[in-house]
Design a protein around this motif. Structure first.
Motif, PDB file in Angstrom:
ATOM      1  N   UNK A  83       0.659  -0.480  -0.037  1.00  0.00           N
ATOM      2  CA  UNK A  83      -0.045   0.064   0.221  1.00  0.00           C
ATOM      3  C   UNK A  83       1.131   1.145   0.086  1.00  0.00           C
ATOM      4  N   UNK A  84       0.431   2.436  -0.889  1.00  0.00           N
ATOM      5  CA  UNK A  84       1.122   3.287  -0.397  1.00  0.00           C
ATOM      6  C   UNK A  84       0.304   4.118  -0.501  1.00  0.00           C
ATOM      7  N   UNK A  85       0.962   5.210   0.740  1.00  0.00           N
ATOM      8  CA  UNK A  85      -0.161   6.084   1.622  1.00  0.00           C
ATOM      9  C   UNK A  85       0.528   7.565   1.017  1.00  0.00           C
ATOM     10  N   UNK A  86       0.018   8.702   0.981  1.00  0.00           N
ATOM     11  CA  UNK A  86       0.023  10.147   0.707  1.00  0.00           C
ATOM     12  C   UNK A  86      -0.505  11.046   1.503  1.00  0.00           C
ATOM     13  N   UNK A  87       0.771  11.016   2.516  1.00  0.00           N
ATOM     14  CA  UNK A  87       1.178  11.491   4.014  1.00  0.00           C
ATOM     15  C   UNK A  87       2.150  13.303   4.097  1.00  0.00           C
ATOM     16  N   UNK A  88       2.410  13.663   2.980  1.00  0.00           N
ATOM     17  CA  UNK A  88       3.004  14.657   2.653  1.00  0.00           C
ATOM     18  C   UNK A  88       2.170  16.277   1.971  1.00  0.00           C
ATOM     19  N   UNK A  89       1.543  16.761   2.973  1.00  0.00           N
ATOM     20  CA  UNK A  89       1.161  17.675   2.090  1.00  0.00           C
ATOM     21  C   UNK A  89       1.590  18.485   1.237  1.00  0.00           C
ATOM     22  N   UNK A  90       2.665  19.049   1.646  1.00  0.00           N
ATOM     23  CA  UNK A  90       3.705  20.247   0.474  1.00  0.00           C
ATOM     24  C   UNK A  90       3.564  19.446  -0.951  1.00  0.00           C
ATOM     25  N   UNK A  91       3.999  17.556  -1.261  1.00  0.00           N
ATOM     26  CA  UNK A  91       3.989  16.965  -2.366  1.00  0.00           C
ATOM     27  C   UNK A  91       1.758  17.088  -2.544  1.00  0.00           C
ATOM     28  N   UNK A  92       1.337  16.971  -1.608  1.00  0.00           N
ATOM     29  CA  UNK A  92      -0.216  17.269  -2.096  1.00  0.00           C
ATOM     30  C   UNK A  92      -0.122  18.684  -3.400  1.00  0.00           C
ATOM     31  N   UNK A  93      -0.149  19.745  -2.442  1.00  0.00           N
ATOM     32  CA  UNK A  93      -0.620  20.486  -2.631  1.00  0.00           C
ATOM     33  C   UNK A  93       0.776  21.583  -4.172  1.00  0.00           C
ATOM     34  N   UNK A  94       2.088  20.809  -4.127  1.00  0.00           N
ATOM     35  CA  UNK A  94       2.548  21.463  -5.272  1.00  0.00           C
ATOM     36  C   UNK A  94       2.503  20.340  -6.948  1.00  0.00           C
ATOM     37  N   UNK A  95       2.101  18.860  -6.905  1.00  0.00           N
ATOM     38  CA  UNK A  95       1.608  18.470  -7.399  1.00  0.00           C
ATOM     39  C   UNK A  95       0.063  18.828  -7.618  1.00  0.00           C
ATOM     40  N   UNK A  96      -0.932  18.993  -7.710  1.00  0.00           N
ATOM     41  CA  UNK A  96      -2.034  19.446  -7.490  1.00  0.00           C
ATOM     42  C   UNK A  96      -1.897  21.181  -8.626  1.00  0.00           C
ATOM     43  N   UNK A  97      -1.305  21.490  -8.544  1.00  0.00           N
ATOM     44  CA  UNK A  97      -0.593  23.143  -8.453  1.00  0.00           C
ATOM     45  C   UNK A  97       0.309  22.875 -10.373  1.00  0.00           C
ATOM     46  N   UNK A  98       0.941  21.965 -10.451  1.00  0.00           N
ATOM     47  CA  UNK A  98       1.166  21.265 -11.569  1.00  0.00           C
ATOM     48  C   UNK A  98       0.264  20.350 -12.469  1.00  0.00           C
ATOM     49  N   UNK A  99      -1.114  20.559 -12.535  1.00  0.00           N
ATOM     50  CA  UNK A  99      -1.466  19.697 -13.239  1.00  0.00           C
ATOM     51  C   UNK A  99      -1.697  20.186 -14.292  1.00  0.00           C
ATOM     52  N   UNK A 100      -1.500  21.571 -14.812  1.00  0.00           N
ATOM     53  CA  UNK A 100      -1.781  22.277 -16.065  1.00  0.00           C
ATOM     54  C   UNK A 100      -0.823  21.719 -17.208  1.00  0.00           C
ATOM     55  N   UNK A 101       0.076  21.421 -16.273  1.00  0.00           N
ATOM     56  CA  UNK A 101       1.149  20.922 -17.449  1.00  0.00           C
ATOM     57  C   UNK A 101       0.580  19.576 -18.346  1.00  0.00           C
ATOM     58  N   UNK A 102      -0.500  18.998 -17.933  1.00  0.00           N
ATOM     59  CA  UNK A 102      -1.280  17.484 -18.040  1.00  0.00           C
ATOM     60  C   UNK A 102      -2.416  18.124 -19.092  1.00  0.00           C
TER      61      UNK A 102
END
Length: 312
Positions: A83-102
């Motif tokens: 199982x892989x979790x999503x435990x780092x808020x900074x990653x979540x925010x920064x990854x979603x902020x760059x979804x415009x690349x797709x």
């Protein structure tokens, strides 16, 4: 102990890296009749007595090999579950902020303005990985043919030593056998496309060689505080990412409480931390190319090293 699974002269063995970092105590060759030294899952299953025998073979080795003479595999080549979790808020925010690349949105967002779903704060969120696609350090990662944008993920995780159901938080740390680095390689374009369907990830994560664990499994007694570990990613020797496990919003104890709710967990299962903030190309706006050498380093856990190659 730094526990290893490796191949030597065509046979698969387990052992431990000794203090000089250049020598391995070969448990399998030392005690060939011991079933708990057959493979890493057998050692984990056998519990405290088998681990004590392993420590004896670290303190008083019987059969030693040069580290350079073996082919390293993942410490647990086929985990019972992943199982892989999503435990780092900074990653979540920064990854979603760059979804415009797709093509999801028309411009970069300020990570501070990214809306994080309330459920993310309320409970650890995870997906189940493909446990059959695991490789180890210094093995090649094959770029999926359907992927045009490939990425790394700077993570670490735990293996369970003791199973259980409805695990109390105060007891959760007792279930941790050890820690290792995890590189959850991602076919980003496939992931971004499929997750717009409100399910996944699927082929964004599930491809042969996509889950890398290693270089060894460090037993829990060696890591006094897993929430103070420096984490670095390098590509072709250049630092791309730097973070710290202190930034985990949900700790491994929280993960085990949640995952074990009305569900029995088993020894040999793996639980990933998710990507540390700044820990992947998506957050940085830069991605891998064929031939790149990716190194993940986590304090006290070693360096996990893989080259990205195209499929023949």
């Amino acid at each position: 102990m730094k526990l290893l699974t490796f191949e030597h002269n065509g046979s698969r063995h387990i052992g431990a890296l000794l203090a000089d970092s250049g020598t391995i105590s070969d448990f399998t060759a030392s005690e060939p009749s011991a079933p708990y030294f057959r493979d890493m899952l057998s050692l984990i299953d056998a519990g405290a007595d088998a681990s004590a025998e392993a420590r004896d073979l670290v303190e008083r080795p019987k059969v030693c090999l040069s580290y350079s003479s073996v082919r390293l595999l993942a410490p647990v080549p086929e985990p019972r579950q992943m199982r892989d979790f999503l435990c780092f808020e900074k990653h979540l925010r920064q990854a979603r902020a760059n979804r415009y690349l797709f093509g999801i949105g028309d411009k970069a967002m300020d990570p501070a303005n990214v809306e994080v779903p309330a459920i993310w704060y309320e409970q650890p969120i995870y997906y189940k990985c493909n446990r059959f696609s695991v490789i180890g350090s210094d093995q090649d990662v094959r770029w999926p043919r359907y992927c045009k944008i490939f990425d790394y993920e700077l993570e670490f995780g735990i293996f369970l030593g003791g199973g259980g159901k409805n695990i109390p938080r105060d007891d959760a740390h007792k279930h941790i056998f050890g820690y290792c680095i995890f590189n959850d390689f991602s076919a980003r374009d496939a992931q971004m496309r499929e997750m717009q369907g409100q399910l996944g990830p699927a082929k964004g994560k599930d491809f042969d060689t996509g889950n890398v664990l290693g270089p060894w499994l460090v037993t829990a007694d060696e890591i006094a505080d897993p929430y103070s570990l420096g984490m670095i990613a390098r590509v072709n020797g250049d630092e791309w990412s730097r973070g710290n496990s202190a930034e985990m919003n949900h700790k491994f104890e929280d993960i085990l409480v949640h995952a074990s709710s009305e569900e029995t967990l088993h020894p040999g299962e793996f639980f990933g931390s998710g990507t540390v903030g700044n820990g992947c190309g998506l957050e940085l706006g830069r991605f891998l190319k064929p031939g790149d050498l990716v190194e993940l380093e986590v304090e006290r856990l070693g360096v996990l090293r893989n080259r990205v190659v195209t499929n023949p």
